[in-house]
Scaffold this active site. Structure first.
Site, PDB file in Angstrom:
ATOM      1  N   HIS A 128       1.003  -1.492   0.208  1.00  0.00           N
ATOM      2  CA  HIS A 128      -0.219  -0.183   0.185  1.00  0.00           C
ATOM      3  C   HIS A 128       1.018   1.348  -0.139  1.00  0.00           C
ATOM      4  O   HIS A 128       1.778   1.391   0.665  1.00  0.00           O
ATOM      5  CB  HIS A 128      -0.614  -0.335   1.231  1.00  0.00           C
ATOM      6  N   ASP A 164      -7.441  -1.866   4.161  1.00  0.00           N
ATOM      7  CA  ASP A 164      -5.946  -1.520   4.654  1.00  0.00           C
ATOM      8  C   ASP A 164      -5.519  -1.728   6.298  1.00  0.00           C
ATOM      9  O   ASP A 164      -4.992  -0.435   6.865  1.00  0.00           O
ATOM     10  CB  ASP A 164      -5.645   0.146   4.257  1.00  0.00           C
ATOM     11  N   CYS A 728      40.753  13.613 -24.122  1.00  0.00           N
ATOM     12  CA  CYS A 728      41.267  11.980 -24.200  1.00  0.00           C
ATOM     13  C   CYS A 728      42.427  11.285 -24.874  1.00  0.00           C
ATOM     14  O   CYS A 728      42.386  10.074 -24.592  1.00  0.00           O
ATOM     15  CB  CYS A 728      39.137  11.707 -25.027  1.00  0.00           C
TER      16      CYS A 728
END
Length: 919
Positions: A128, A164, A728
């Site tokens: 829930h 619930d 790089c």
């Protein structure tokens, strides 16, 4: 009675883990949530003996049913379990026959009888989405927001005969952010953590460790599902309360108010931070003061004088519009013509008739091209209309976009009235005085042709590495922003002018963009300098200069992308023709690094745009500013909205969502190898999108004793220290022949001592600050490891004693192959040098290739045979011979092995060209 409603949005990463105790489970539920719980429980080794889910809808099975059927798990699709409150005996019998020891009920929207709930040995557990006993009932997430709870969460509880109310097994909670919605709460926490907790709960039960904590009645609340009639906004409240009411009703049923006597539903609320933007006032029934229709939506005031912004409005007929367009939405899609305009329309009808002489009569539905018009007729139509109606600026493109007579007249009348004027781009700049100029820097997300705050209003500071100061706050894009940007790019690709445009016209727009970048090159280079630490002179030449060249180069390719005809075996008596056509992919995502922010954007996006794709680009979090300035220039160049979208923010969040997004067809990434692998995996799993990766490097540079020593020293230093090592293709390891090793090192150190370290905006500076503090700290750690491993630190290795993130140019010698610094990339100004024995060409080649990377490499020798021999055997995408760092827009660039695949630049950008040699 157990009913849970919540939104389905995304999938969970799954990992296998096996425990000792296993259970036989019945899964009673539905949806992707139910499917994930089912799959994860099976993965943990539990046996699912039956899946009970909802019937197929429109011939389509629920995701839970689909997954279970695929696995051969028994699936039952009962439309109901009870009739008039009584269990249906054959349904209950069918359930009991599977022999479950526990019922697991994820997202169960059916009413299940108690003799099913209590039947298994361990009973039933339910998920829930609230912290019970708060918000029992079906709209728990909505009420969490409506009530302004500071915490949201979920409960796994044992089912009983109340709604619930059963004992609690476990609960988890998270903070509610000021602009959270039902979707963001669900995606961020309730969905992924809920699935994990359902699986955890089953294991606790299997191990006999599951608690049953009775729910307290104190603090218990039950709120039913809201009806539209109850969802009206009470405007006589503080702004935050109004905001909570709207966001709690978002999607269903929608909070509404009355404007001009009409009910209008409000969607997409966020609290307004900062000043109220300019706009037109709008009376809203019951509000303490009029709202404001501004560029970012409808601003509403609470009784406390604070404000919120609503993004979208929906009218009673179901039509939804951006709230910012409220005053322009009153027009129906067609405008009524005045008498004068009708006369002009008749004259234009005669022009059409003159051109389309084969058509008996020009009806409203007559299509210019279907009636046989060609491109020359387009020019004639535009010129004749201009002649008749001076002052109307028609373009050839307008005819292609409005091909029927009635559409053409509507477009013409709007132009005549000046209504079609593109809204001027509104930009809130961050301004800064630097380099004898005032920098005007956009800092918001750029989505669908407009700058706007991130959906959740979040920002972060971008830092100047020269002194550590904050340049400005930048929007921090959310997953919702990614989805909106992708939707804009998809719309621009599918339905916008970009895809319909003649490739040559697309080329002229890209040429125009390159011209604008050139006009602004000093400003772009200065922004790059303060945001990334690049030395200004290098930023001008490379970061910005090469970006301009890249756009010019690919603008020229737009109308030269060609297919082929292919001779095939004829199937007699017919004759066949086969031809191939190269077509754009669609929406492309681009994720770029922080070392060359603008240049990486250009390398990745220019080819993409030239081919007719649309883009969603994420600049590096630490260097977003030139990308956002580029976005502004793209609007000035006339690139249609939605074609380019730019989202500053987190690589983890934005980058991950781009990798996962089903509407993206290609992703280009430059960055680290581990992240590249993760991206490739996500791209494969999501929708098998194409991917090109430029990843880590440890490029070897071999210097033989027969080199030109002056050049080898100069270029060798450049190979390491260029752009302060944040490069790089930087030479990650130099192999120097023994007989010249000592001389080479002493000459390098001598030259380093002459290098000027300092403010990158000073024209005489050689070496600027590292890009950001975390990187600086990593470099210092890298050097410490080198010293600990026994390499000789000849020079540098420390931070420069001044404000900002400056690293001394550093040299290590006596580096052995097994050492960390011999294998790992520093991405900083660290020269790593190893000796090799005189004449041992094959030995040094073996060592140079003994790495998982293969981006670039280099060799210095005057012997052409040796140069060719070595360059052919080096395993790298680029081999530099007696030079280094020489890239060009016409030459393809990319790596081998774990440096990635795919090519940037050149005619074969992203094809399988292997190696380029530069002499």
């Amino acid at each position: 009675q157990y009913v849970c409603h919540f939104h389905e949005v995304r999938k969970l990463d799954k990992s296998s883990h096996y425990y000792q105790n296993k259970l036989k489970l019945a899964i009673i539920g539905q949806s992707v949530f139910g499917q994930e719980v089912y799959s994860n429980l099976r993965k943990q080794g539990h046996k699912v003996v039956g899946v009970f889910t909802v019937p197929d809808k429109d011939g389509k099975a629920d995701p839970l049913a689909t997954a279970a059927e695929k696995d051969g798990t028994p699936v039952f699709k009962f439309p109901r379990w009870r009739v008039k409150g009584k269990p249906i005996p054959e349904v209950v019998e069918a359930y009991k026959a599977v022999g479950a020891e526990l019922n697991v009920m994820p997202f169960c929207s059916q009413f299940i009888p108690m003799n099913v709930i209590d039947h298994p040995k361990h009973g039933s557990i339910i998920y829930h989405p609230s912290i019970l006993p708060l918000h029992r009932g079906a709209s728990a997430i909505n009420w969490t927001l409506i009530e302004g709870d500071k915490k949201a969460g979920f409960t796994v509880f044992w089912a009983d005969d109340g709604l619930d109310t059963g004992p609690i097994l476990l609960q988890k909670e998270c903070a509610v952010e000021p602009n959270d919605t039902v979707d963001t709460l669900y995606n961020r926490f309730l969905f992924p953590e809920g699935i994990k907790s359902m699986v955890e709960s089953v294991q606790l039960i299997a191990d006999g460790k599951a608690p049953r904590i009775p729910q307290p009645e104190e603090g218990a609340s039950y709120e039913g599902i809201q009806k539209k009639s109850n969802a009206k906004v009470n405007m006589a409240q503080p702004a935050e309360v109004i905001h909570n009411w709207i966001r709690g009703h978002d999607k269903v049923p929608g909070a509404w108010t009355v404007i001009n006597g009409q009910p209008v539903t409000l969607y997409g609320s966020s609290m307004l931070t900062g000043s109220v933007p300019a706009g037109q006032p709008l009376e809203v029934e019951g509000a303490s003061q009029p709202g404001v229709v501004a560029k970012n939506g409808l601003v509403l005031y609470g009784t406390d004088g604070k404000a919120l912004v609503v993004k979208n409005l929906q009218f009673e007929d179901g039509k939804m519009i951006p709230a910012s367009k409220y005053f322009s939405s009153g027009e129906s899609s067609s405008v009524d013509l005045t008498d004068d305009e009708k006369k002009m329309a008749d004259e234009i009808r005669n022009i059409w008739k003159g051109i389309l002489s084969n058509v008996a009569a020009i009806e409203d539905t007559t299509d210019f091209f279907k009636s046989g018009a060609a491109s020359m007729d387009v020019v004639r139509l535009v010129e004749e209309v201009k002649q008749k109606c001076a002052g109307v600026q028609l373009q050839n493109e307008d005819v292609y976009m409005a091909t029927t007579f009635q559409d053409f007249i509507q477009m013409f009348v709007r132009k005549l009235r000046g209504e079609d004027q593109e809204e001027e781009l509104v930009i809130d700049y961050a301004t800064k005085e630097a380099n004898n100029m005032t920098l005007k820097m956009p800092y918001q997300c750029f989505i669908n042709g407009a700058f706007e705050d991130a959906e959740n209003g979040k920002t972060y500071d971008t830092i100047n590495p020269t002194d550590g100061s904050v340049i400005c706050k930048v929007s921090y894009a959310s997953v919702g922003d990614v989805d909106r940007a992708v939707a804009a790019a998809k719309e621009a690709f599918d339905n916008g002018p970009w895809g319909k445009m003649n490739p040559r016209d697309r080329g002229s727009l890209l040429f125009k963009l390159a011209d604008l970048m050139e006009e602004h090159q000093e400003e772009l280079a200065t922004i790059e300098s303060i945001d990334s630490g690049a030395v200004y002179t290098l930023a001008l030449k490379t970061h910005v200069g090469m970006s301009i060249q890249t756009f010019r180069y690919f603008a020229g390719w737009c109308d030269k992308i060609q297919g082929k005809t292919i001779p095939i075996n004829q199937a007699r008596p017919n004759r066949n023709l086969t031809f191939t056509k190269k077509e754009p992919l669609g929406v492309c995502a681009i994720v770029i690094p922080w070392n060359y922010p603008l240049m990486m954007l250009a390398w990745k996006s220019a080819a993409c745009l030239a081919a007719g794709n649309t883009l969603v680009l994420k600049p590096a979090q630490v260097t977003p500013l030139t990308a956002l300035k580029f976005a502004e220039l793209s609007v000035k160049a006339g690139i249609p909205k939605g074609v380019i979208n730019i989202l500053p923010g987190s690589g983890g969040m934005v980058g991950q969502r781009l990798s996962d997004h089903p509407d993206i067809r290609k992703l280009g990434f430059t960055g680290s190898t581990p992240i590249g692998k993760q991206i490739m995996k996500s791209c494969a799993v999501s929708n098998l999108k194409k991917v090109s990766l430029e990843l880590g490097g440890k490029s070897p540079l071999i210097i033989f004793s027969d080199c030109d020593m002056d050049k080898a020293v100069r270029m060798g230093m450049s190979s390491v220290f260029f752009n302060k090592g944040e490069n790089c293709i930087a030479a990650g390891r130099l192999f120097v022949e023994e007989s010249i090793h000592d001389e080479y090192i002493s000459r390098v150190v001598e030259e380093i001592k002459k290098m000027k370290i300092g403010d990158p905006l000073d024209r005489s500076t050689d070496h600027g600050p590292q890009n950001h503090k975390a990187h600086m700290d990593k470099l210092l750690e890298y050097c410490e490891i080198g010293v600990k491993e026994g390499a000789t630190l000849v020079y540098g290795g420390k931070q420069v004693d001044r404000p900002g993130f400056f690293m001394e140019p550093t040299v290590f010698t006596d580096v052995e192959d097994h050492m960390f610094i011999a294998k790992e990339e520093s991405f900083g100004p660290v020269m790593v040098v190893s000796k090799f024995k005189d004449g041992d060409v094959d030995g040094v080649l073996y060592r140079a290739n003994d790495t998982e990377y293969g981006l670039a490499s280099g060799v210095f020798t005057r012997d052409i045979n040796k140069a060719m021999y070595v360059s052919e055997r080096l395993e790298a995408g680029t081999v530099f011979v007696n030079t280094y760092n020489k890239t060009d827009v016409a030459s393809p660039f990319g790596g081998f092995k774990q440096s990635g695949f795919g090519k940037d630049l050149g005619e074969f950008g992203d094809s399988s060209i292997h190696m380029s040699h530069h002499f």
